[in-house]
Design a protein around this motif. Structure first.
Motif, mmCIF file in Angstrom:
data_model
loop_
_atom_site.group_PDB
_atom_site.id
_atom_site.type_symbol
_atom_site.label_atom_id
_atom_site.label_comp_id
_atom_site.label_asym_id
_atom_site.label_seq_id
_atom_site.Cartn_x
_atom_site.Cartn_y
_atom_site.Cartn_z
ATOM 1 N N GLU A 1 -5.462 8.188 -1.649
ATOM 2 C CA GLU A 1 -6.464 7.350 -1.031
ATOM 3 C C GLU A 1 -7.923 7.684 -1.902
ATOM 4 O O GLU A 1 -7.904 8.547 -2.370
ATOM 5 C CB GLU A 1 -6.664 7.253 0.119
ATOM 6 C CG GLU A 1 -7.346 8.355 0.993
ATOM 7 C CD GLU A 1 -7.371 8.585 2.145
ATOM 8 O OE1 GLU A 1 -6.768 7.858 3.025
ATOM 9 O OE2 GLU A 1 -8.031 9.220 2.933
ATOM 10 N N TRP A 2 -8.803 6.442 -1.823
ATOM 11 C CA TRP A 2 -9.735 6.550 -2.703
ATOM 12 C C TRP A 2 -10.804 5.979 -1.919
ATOM 13 O O TRP A 2 -10.849 5.226 -1.357
ATOM 14 C CB TRP A 2 -9.712 5.635 -4.007
ATOM 15 C CG TRP A 2 -8.885 6.280 -5.122
ATOM 16 C CD1 TRP A 2 -7.485 6.042 -5.214
ATOM 17 C CD2 TRP A 2 -9.197 7.170 -6.038
ATOM 18 N NE1 TRP A 2 -6.967 6.747 -6.142
ATOM 19 C CE2 TRP A 2 -7.899 7.482 -6.710
ATOM 20 C CE3 TRP A 2 -10.285 8.021 -6.336
ATOM 21 C CZ2 TRP A 2 -7.772 8.414 -7.936
ATOM 22 C CZ3 TRP A 2 -10.035 8.595 -7.724
ATOM 23 C CH2 TRP A 2 -8.937 8.865 -7.991
ATOM 24 N N GLN A 3 -11.975 6.883 -2.313
ATOM 25 C CA GLN A 3 -13.553 6.055 -1.721
ATOM 26 C C GLN A 3 -14.473 6.126 -2.566
ATOM 27 O O GLN A 3 -14.520 7.196 -3.410
ATOM 28 C CB GLN A 3 -13.714 7.035 -0.533
ATOM 29 C CG GLN A 3 -14.746 6.353 0.335
ATOM 30 C CD GLN A 3 -14.983 7.185 1.740
ATOM 31 O OE1 GLN A 3 -14.582 8.512 1.801
ATOM 32 N NE2 GLN A 3 -15.758 6.568 2.683
ATOM 33 N N GLY B 1 -0.856 4.214 -1.107
ATOM 34 C CA GLY B 1 0.693 3.538 -0.439
ATOM 35 C C GLY B 1 0.499 2.260 -0.704
ATOM 36 O O GLY B 1 1.291 1.250 -0.344
ATOM 37 N N THR B 2 -0.663 1.590 -0.946
ATOM 38 C CA THR B 2 -1.088 0.007 -1.104
ATOM 39 C C THR B 2 -1.697 -0.478 -2.340
ATOM 40 O O THR B 2 -2.170 0.414 -3.070
ATOM 41 C CB THR B 2 -1.936 -0.222 0.107
ATOM 42 O OG1 THR B 2 -3.336 0.217 -0.174
ATOM 43 C CG2 THR B 2 -1.607 -0.033 1.370
ATOM 44 N N THR C 1 -5.923 -1.197 -8.486
ATOM 45 C CA THR C 1 -4.988 -0.469 -8.727
ATOM 46 C C THR C 1 -3.569 -1.268 -8.185
ATOM 47 O O THR C 1 -3.714 -2.316 -7.698
ATOM 48 C CB THR C 1 -4.873 0.902 -7.972
ATOM 49 O OG1 THR C 1 -3.485 1.522 -8.413
ATOM 50 C CG2 THR C 1 -4.767 0.638 -6.280
ATOM 51 N N THR C 2 -2.644 -0.793 -8.821
ATOM 52 C CA THR C 2 -1.086 -1.405 -8.253
ATOM 53 C C THR C 2 -0.462 -0.130 -7.613
ATOM 54 O O THR C 2 -0.545 1.132 -7.785
ATOM 55 C CB THR C 2 -0.253 -1.890 -9.498
ATOM 56 O OG1 THR C 2 -0.111 -0.937 -10.226
ATOM 57 C CG2 THR C 2 -1.288 -3.022 -9.984
ATOM 58 N N PHE C 3 0.565 -0.623 -6.793
ATOM 59 C CA PHE C 3 1.523 0.432 -6.174
ATOM 60 C C PHE C 3 2.822 -0.077 -6.025
ATOM 61 O O PHE C 3 3.099 -1.064 -5.853
ATOM 62 C CB PHE C 3 1.220 0.747 -4.688
ATOM 63 C CG PHE C 3 1.830 1.811 -4.300
ATOM 64 C CD1 PHE C 3 1.658 3.264 -4.575
ATOM 65 C CD2 PHE C 3 2.696 1.513 -3.138
ATOM 66 C CE1 PHE C 3 2.698 4.073 -3.728
ATOM 67 C CE2 PHE C 3 3.900 2.457 -2.753
ATOM 68 C CZ PHE C 3 3.551 3.800 -3.172
ATOM 69 N N SER C 4 3.780 0.849 -6.663
ATOM 70 C CA SER C 4 5.233 0.336 -6.526
ATOM 71 C C SER C 4 5.934 1.371 -5.644
ATOM 72 O O SER C 4 5.741 2.659 -6.121
ATOM 73 C CB SER C 4 5.682 0.266 -7.966
ATOM 74 O OG SER C 4 6.920 0.082 -7.945
ATOM 75 N N ALA C 5 6.768 1.064 -4.811
ATOM 76 C CA ALA C 5 7.425 2.055 -4.082
ATOM 77 C C ALA C 5 8.351 2.574 -4.785
ATOM 78 O O ALA C 5 9.106 3.629 -4.532
ATOM 79 C CB ALA C 5 8.094 1.339 -2.537
#
Length: 178
Positions: free
Chosen positions: A125-127, A97-98, A171-175
């Motif tokens: 989420e990523w690691q 979400g970010t 990355t990008t995130f769009s709500a």
């Protein structure tokens, strides 16, 4: 006369330059097209064998499956010029979400990914799993343009020469688009 010489020698220079690099990788073997490291809306953990790094990433998007992606990776041994891996570690988690930008710390190269899907956010989420080698990786890094231009596009990114490595991602995130 100069134009004729240019036409004769340019193809020779091109062939010689193409042979200059360490190696050229052909198309990567991801396995069968149905073999993904995850299923939609599920987490996964993928690590290359010891001494290998990620050299190809493939992803397909499906809005009906929670705006999620299937992922697949290919690994290859790191160049001998880098020496042996001296340490490997998991980087900080990039929260769902970010928007985020992450590179392996301590001059590490990406050798794996771990991801968890969050249905409430329709995001992951990523690691990163990173490995450092006893000889330094060159620092001339840049963001590639081989990424989906739109959130729903499929992706198939490959490192074509032996001296290119994945050190991170953004990355990008769009709500709105999720």
């Amino acid at each position: 006369m100069d134009l004729i010489l240019l036409c004769v020698f340019l193809p020779l220079v091109t062939v010689a330059w193409g042979q200059y690099g360490d190696y050229y990788y052909g198309p990567y073997n991801y396995g069968d097209n149905d073999e993904w490291v995850n299923v939609y809306r599920q987490g996964f953990n993928f690590q290359c064998p010891h001494g290998q790094v990620i050299v190809a990433v493939r992803s397909v998007f499906n809005k009906k499956e929670g705006s999620d992606r299937l992922w697949n990776y290919a690994c290859m041994p790191a160049a001998q010029s880098l020496g042996e891996p001296t340490e490997c570690w998991w980087e900080e988690i990039n929260r769902a979400g970010t928007e985020w930008y992450q590179t392996c710390s301590n001059n590490g190269l990406v050798a794996g990914f771990q991801s968890q899907y969050f249905p409430s956010l329709l995001d992951r989420e990523w690691q990163f799993y990173c490995c450092r080698y006893n000889r330094r990786c060159p620092y001339s890094c840049w963001l590639t343009t081989e990424y989906p231009g739109h959130y729903g596009e499929d992706m198939d990114m490959m490192m074509y020469t032996y001296d290119h490595y994945i050190r991170g991602a953004t990355t990008t995130f769009s709500a709105v688009d999720r």
